[in-house]
Design a protein around this motif. Structure first.
Motif, PDB file in Angstrom:
ATOM      1  N   UNK A 346     -14.838 -30.710-103.533  1.00  0.00           N
ATOM      2  CA  UNK A 346     -15.204 -29.178-102.942  1.00  0.00           C
ATOM      3  C   UNK A 346     -14.382 -28.296-104.222  1.00  0.00           C
ATOM      4  N   UNK A 347     -15.391 -27.629-104.378  1.00  0.00           N
ATOM      5  CA  UNK A 347     -15.864 -26.980-105.699  1.00  0.00           C
ATOM      6  C   UNK A 347     -14.590 -25.299-105.754  1.00  0.00           C
ATOM      7  N   UNK A 348     -12.974 -25.994-106.500  1.00  0.00           N
ATOM      8  CA  UNK A 348     -11.834 -24.463-106.847  1.00  0.00           C
ATOM      9  C   UNK A 348     -12.468 -23.459-107.273  1.00  0.00           C
ATOM     10  N   UNK A 349     -13.354 -23.436-107.886  1.00  0.00           N
ATOM     11  CA  UNK A 349     -13.817 -22.570-109.089  1.00  0.00           C
ATOM     12  C   UNK A 349     -14.773 -21.540-108.344  1.00  0.00           C
ATOM     13  N   UNK A 350     -15.201 -21.625-107.127  1.00  0.00           N
ATOM     14  CA  UNK A 350     -16.432 -20.761-106.180  1.00  0.00           C
ATOM     15  C   UNK A 350     -16.136 -21.469-104.587  1.00  0.00           C
ATOM     16  N   UNK A 380     -19.501 -27.466 -95.690  1.00  0.00           N
ATOM     17  CA  UNK A 380     -17.972 -26.791 -95.584  1.00  0.00           C
ATOM     18  C   UNK A 380     -17.814 -26.760 -97.504  1.00  0.00           C
ATOM     19  N   UNK A 381     -16.590 -25.060 -97.160  1.00  0.00           N
ATOM     20  CA  UNK A 381     -16.584 -24.921 -98.655  1.00  0.00           C
ATOM     21  C   UNK A 381     -14.981 -24.926 -98.606  1.00  0.00           C
ATOM     22  N   UNK A 382     -14.114 -24.703-100.418  1.00  0.00           N
ATOM     23  CA  UNK A 382     -13.165 -24.818-100.136  1.00  0.00           C
ATOM     24  C   UNK A 382     -12.207 -23.447 -99.213  1.00  0.00           C
ATOM     25  N   UNK A 383     -12.765 -22.806 -98.774  1.00  0.00           N
ATOM     26  CA  UNK A 383     -12.371 -21.647 -98.535  1.00  0.00           C
ATOM     27  C   UNK A 383     -12.492 -21.839 -96.820  1.00  0.00           C
ATOM     28  N   UNK A 384     -14.205 -22.317 -96.593  1.00  0.00           N
ATOM     29  CA  UNK A 384     -13.487 -23.486 -95.384  1.00  0.00           C
ATOM     30  C   UNK A 384     -12.266 -24.286 -94.551  1.00  0.00           C
ATOM     31  N   UNK A 385     -11.954 -24.991 -95.715  1.00  0.00           N
ATOM     32  CA  UNK A 385     -11.057 -26.071 -95.671  1.00  0.00           C
ATOM     33  C   UNK A 385      -9.602 -25.370 -95.168  1.00  0.00           C
ATOM     34  N   UNK A 386      -9.520 -24.219 -96.333  1.00  0.00           N
ATOM     35  CA  UNK A 386      -8.198 -23.379 -96.416  1.00  0.00           C
ATOM     36  C   UNK A 386      -8.180 -22.960 -94.554  1.00  0.00           C
ATOM     37  N   UNK A 387      -9.407 -22.355 -93.986  1.00  0.00           N
ATOM     38  CA  UNK A 387      -8.970 -22.130 -92.554  1.00  0.00           C
ATOM     39  C   UNK A 387      -8.888 -22.902 -91.576  1.00  0.00           C
ATOM     40  N   UNK A 388      -9.300 -24.091 -91.945  1.00  0.00           N
ATOM     41  CA  UNK A 388      -9.183 -24.938 -90.916  1.00  0.00           C
ATOM     42  C   UNK A 388      -7.949 -25.840 -91.164  1.00  0.00           C
ATOM     43  N   UNK A 389      -6.956 -25.678 -92.273  1.00  0.00           N
ATOM     44  CA  UNK A 389      -5.781 -26.718 -91.895  1.00  0.00           C
ATOM     45  C   UNK A 389      -4.515 -25.208 -91.700  1.00  0.00           C
ATOM     46  N   UNK A 390      -5.447 -23.696 -91.743  1.00  0.00           N
ATOM     47  CA  UNK A 390      -4.315 -22.985 -91.184  1.00  0.00           C
ATOM     48  C   UNK A 390      -4.977 -23.122 -89.339  1.00  0.00           C
ATOM     49  N   UNK A 391      -5.623 -23.240 -89.140  1.00  0.00           N
ATOM     50  CA  UNK A 391      -5.937 -23.085 -87.703  1.00  0.00           C
ATOM     51  C   UNK A 391      -5.728 -24.098 -87.129  1.00  0.00           C
ATOM     52  N   UNK A 392      -5.587 -25.514 -87.486  1.00  0.00           N
ATOM     53  CA  UNK A 392      -4.684 -26.473 -86.903  1.00  0.00           C
ATOM     54  C   UNK A 392      -2.927 -26.756 -86.610  1.00  0.00           C
TER      55      UNK A 392
END
Length: 412
Positions: A346-350, A380-392
């Protein structure tokens, strides 16, 4: 003859009506046959292999109808037994009949266990009953769902129909949804029924799913929707209490969770992993939308579905039995034939840049209603992954809190 230790034990939530009942009927049609057509890897997205050792012919089945109402569940059970008998009688008169249907019917068990996903205590009770009664669970189909639709915004409906009439009856944006609904457990009602209740059910049955170590492996099927969308999702309102689009957001959350759980399962054990697969059943007239409509409006809705299909929409299956094809296919097809996506950083810059990470499997049909299974790329985006980690993390913390309140052990 297949070994009884390999016979599926399948849990279907919301099994007494709609797509849930269609899934049960379709499972019976397929498994009563010696060679289930829905198990065959003949769709365009399948990985082509010359051989497979997976046997998808079973001489028995335990089908668990997970329903809120015992009365409606028992009525559905009786209907399914009658349906199975009709299928057997149909096969018996065919040339070359081999007796498999009668053998399967003899070993078919359909049972009702009550559960209300809006009350976590009943989810635990359901799981305890299943664990105590059956040696394992082979499939958990997370089908039950609710929406807090209260009215139709007719101005918005006219606008969406004018812009794209097919999209308007595929992923409508004109339903007004109630805001602020809370369950008896004090959680967001739509979120608990659609997302957290199923998460708790999976966690409570996780060890029992792991006991099904046949070549096909255990599977959790998450029923998503064409209305699933990240557009309306606010991760600070993860219980969707304040959301005016709680249904769409809950299905987006389900997509996030299913993919993440699947990746964790594939990486986390030397045993045969429990796979998590996402399904879109397409467009069917179900009780969720019908609750808003009178007789005339319901007729207009179904006519619009047929018109959309005639205009080329592949997603308007209309029949719950046909819409069930993707869920049943994923229950039965050998996993080796399902496509994979190469791992991409995933693109950390965006953080909003998306990459392809997997697939959702969708029920489709042609203009004449002939059903098939398709595949949609999951991004998926980096933002989605972070949202998923928080949700889980939120889900797991709540699960632990409910376990501790009930005096239950918390298993990893």
């Amino acid at each position: 003859m297949s070994s009884p230790s390999s016979w599926p034990v399948i849990v279907v939530t919301g099994a007494n009506s709609g797509v849930g009942l269609g899934i049960c009927q379709r499972l019976l049609v397929q498994l009563i046959s010696k060679s289930p057509t829905d198990a065959q890897p003949h769709h365009d997205f399948h990985v082509q292999k010359t051989t497979t050792t997976d046997d998808v012919s079973f001489d028995g089945l335990t089908l668990i109808l997970a329903c809120r109402s015992r009365q409606r569940g028992e009525a559905a059970r009786d209907k399914l037994y009658q349906f199975a008998d009709e299928q057997v009688r149909h096969l018996e008169i065919l040339p070359g009949y081999d007796g498999h249907a009668e053998t399967f019917r003899k070993h078919l068990t359909i049972v009702v266990h009550t559960v209300d996903l809006s009350r976590i205590q009943t989810v635990f009770r359901f799981a305890d009953e299943v664990i105590k009664t059956y040696p394992y669970v082979s499939h958990l189909i997370c089908n039950a769902g609710v929406a807090s639709f209260v009215s139709i915004n007719w101005l918005l409906a006219i606008k969406q129909f004018a812009m794209d009439c097919v999209e308007a009856v595929t992923a409508p944006i004109y339903y007004t949804q109630e805001v602020g609904q809370v369950s008896q457990d004090g959680l967001g009602w739509v979120w608990q029924c659609n997302v957290f209740g199923h998460y708790v059910l999976f966690r409570a049955l996780k060890s029992h799913l792991a006991k099904y170590q046949t070549s096909t492996g255990a599977r959790v099927i998450w029923m998503s929707s064409h209305e699933s969308s990240p557009i309306y999702y606010d991760p600070t309102d993860w219980q969707l209490v304040k959301s005016a689009h709680s249904y769409e957001s809950s299905k987006f959350q389900m997509d996030l969770i299913a993919h993440q759980l699947d990746q964790a399962s594939l990486q986390g054990s030397d045993k045969l992993p429990t796979r998590h697969l996402t399904v879109l059943p397409g467009v069917v007239g179900t009780n969720i939308a019908n609750a808003l409509l009178g007789t005339f409006s319901s007729m207009c809705m179904f006519l619009s579905f047929y018109l959309a299909r005639f205009l080329g929409s592949p997603y308007h299956l209309i029949s719950a039995f046909k819409a069930a094809i993707s869920a049943v296919h994923l229950c039965l097809v050998p996993l080796a034939f399902l496509p994979t996506v190469s791992s991409t950083e995933l693109d950390d810059s965006d953080p909003t840049a998306t990459v392809e990470v997997g697939f959702r499997y969708v029920s489709e049909c042609d203009r004449w209603g002939k059903e098939r299974v398709g595949a949609m790329k999951l991004t998926r985006s980096k933002e989605h992954n972070n949202q998923c980690d928080d949700l889980l993390d939120h889900c797991e913390r709540l699960f632990t809190a409910f376990c501790e309140a009930e005096g239950r052990p918390v298993h990893s």
